[in-house]
Design a protein around this motif. Structure first.
Motif, short mmCIF file in Angstrom:
data_model
loop_
_atom_site.label_atom_id
_atom_site.label_comp_id
_atom_site.label_asym_id
_atom_site.label_seq_id
_atom_site.Cartn_x
_atom_site.Cartn_y
_atom_site.Cartn_z
N ALA A 2 -73.64 -29.61 -3.76
CA ALA A 2 -74.71 -30.23 -4.31
C ALA A 2 -75.52 -28.59 -5.18
O ALA A 2 -76.37 -29.11 -6.35
N TYR A 50 -82.14 -25.48 -1.34
CA TYR A 50 -83.23 -25.78 -2.39
C TYR A 50 -83.88 -27.16 -1.55
O TYR A 50 -83.49 -28.13 -0.98
N CYS A 51 -84.87 -26.90 -2.22
CA CYS A 51 -85.52 -29.07 -1.69
C CYS A 51 -85.17 -29.59 -2.68
O CYS A 51 -85.23 -29.62 -3.58
N GLU A 52 -84.71 -30.55 -2.51
CA GLU A 52 -84.27 -32.65 -3.34
C GLU A 52 -85.21 -33.62 -2.40
O GLU A 52 -85.17 -33.35 -1.26
N HIS A 53 -85.09 -34.79 -3.10
CA HIS A 53 -85.92 -35.62 -2.24
C HIS A 53 -85.49 -36.07 -1.49
O HIS A 53 -86.31 -36.37 -0.38
N ALA A 62 -86.22 -29.36 -9.77
CA ALA A 62 -84.98 -29.96 -10.34
C ALA A 62 -84.27 -31.21 -10.76
O ALA A 62 -83.23 -31.51 -11.29
N HIS A 63 -84.96 -32.18 -10.00
CA HIS A 63 -85.02 -33.82 -10.53
C HIS A 63 -85.22 -33.95 -11.86
O HIS A 63 -84.48 -34.50 -12.38
N MET A 99 -88.59 -29.04 -5.72
CA MET A 99 -87.65 -31.25 -6.12
C MET A 99 -88.15 -31.34 -7.19
O MET A 99 -87.06 -32.42 -7.99
N THR A 117 -83.68 -23.03 -8.62
CA THR A 117 -82.63 -23.63 -7.80
C THR A 117 -82.04 -22.39 -7.48
O THR A 117 -82.51 -21.77 -6.17
#
Length: 316
Positions: A279, A180-183, A106-107, A103, A79
């Protein structure tokens, strides 16, 4: 027609705006971001090197620390570099599939780290509350199985989200006000129904990190109860100091993550730049602090790091 349908299903790329609302401060924000990321890389790589090279540290507690360091490196490295490239105006575009990949990792690393933190809490509980059984409970094969379980659990939770996002219609929406990309950040760009994404994210958050943090709290409560039954005041003070430092890092890991999760779903009145700042906290602070709290305060690791640095200095 096929090209049009494909475009509506999946945008070619996303445009990440970074700290939307704080654009004028992004260059200045990049300084602490960069310094914290360098400290994260340095601290966790040194910790991994020491644990891997020193056979005396091939014990359960230190193997868990090595797993934690790996998860921290994946979490921050998936990220922070992209955030820095946005802040420095190098690149703010990311392809659809690259966004899904970011994503996922990161998760994935967040859930894996949560699993390791739970295992570490149970490790400390057995070591303090039932020390005679410690050697039989935490064998090397059990440690390996816990590591494999953390990977499998993270993969099983996150893999379906890729297909849940790919099935959505985006109708040309490609501007994402985030670093950054998250769900749910991706899902909210869709113009089709995202209720499955919402409920899947809600269920997995409660059943994974939500359950973990409850069990971690129970473990440390039982540890403190056992310690306060001891007659030694020094032991009590030492245990409280250790548990409180661990609790602070755990709080810094879970609190921003849960705030970000619930803000995306329910916190419509929270300023967007506040949500983005928070975040970014759980991908920056815990990976930087974990080597300090869990390792620098550990006498054996301090001694091994000092020995390695002393040898390096002699070679020069």
């Amino acid at each position: 027609m096929v090209a049009t349908n494909q475009t509506s299903l999946q945008p070619a790329s996303f445009l990440l705006l970074g700290m939307a609302g704080l654009e004028d401060l992004q260059t200045w924000l990049s300084i602490p971001f960069c310094l914290m990321y360098i400290a994260t890389l340095l601290g966790n790589f040194v910790l991994l090197f020491v644990i891997v090279t020193e056979r005396s540290l091939h014990e359960p507690m230190y193997l868990f620390l090595a797993m934690l360091a790996v998860a921290d490196l994946i979490l921050s490295s998936s990220t922070v570099p992209k955030a820095l490239s946005i802040f420095w105006s190098l690149s703010n575009k990311m392809s659809f599939h690259a966004c899904l990949t970011q994503m996922f990792f990161a998760h994935f690393s967040f859930i894996a780290e949560s699993t390791v933190l739970l295992a570490m809490a149970f490790d400390r509980y057995v070591a303090i509350c039932n020390p005679l059984r410690y050697a039989t409970v935490f064998t090397h094969s059990v440690i390996a199985k816990i590591g494999a379980a953390a990977i499998a659990r993270s993969f099983c939770v996150m893999f379906p989200t890729i297909f849940l996002l790919q099935r959505l219609l985006y109708c040309g929406h490609s501007i994402m006000p985030h670093t950054y990309c998250e769900h749910m950040g991706i899902a909210r760009l869709a113009c089709s129904d995202i209720s499955v994404n919402v409920w899947y994210g809600f269920a997995t958050t409660l059943l994974c990190p939500g359950l973990d943090v409850v069990l971690i709290g129970v473990s440390y409560s039982l540890i403190l109860r056992a310690v306060f039954r001891l007659s030694s005041k020094d032991a009590q003070v030492k245990a409280v100091g250790t548990c409180s430092s661990h609790a602070c890092v755990i709080l810094m890991f879970y609190a921003p993550a849960f705030f970000s999760f619930f803000t995306l779903r329910f916190g419509h009145n929270v300023p967007h730049h506040v949500h983005i700042l928070v975040a970014n906290l759980y991908v920056l602070l815990p990976p930087m602090l974990n080597p300090i709290v869990y390792s620098v305060k550990n006498k054996l690791i301090r001694e091994k790091v000092s020995q390695i640095l002393f040898r390096t200095g002699q070679l020069r």
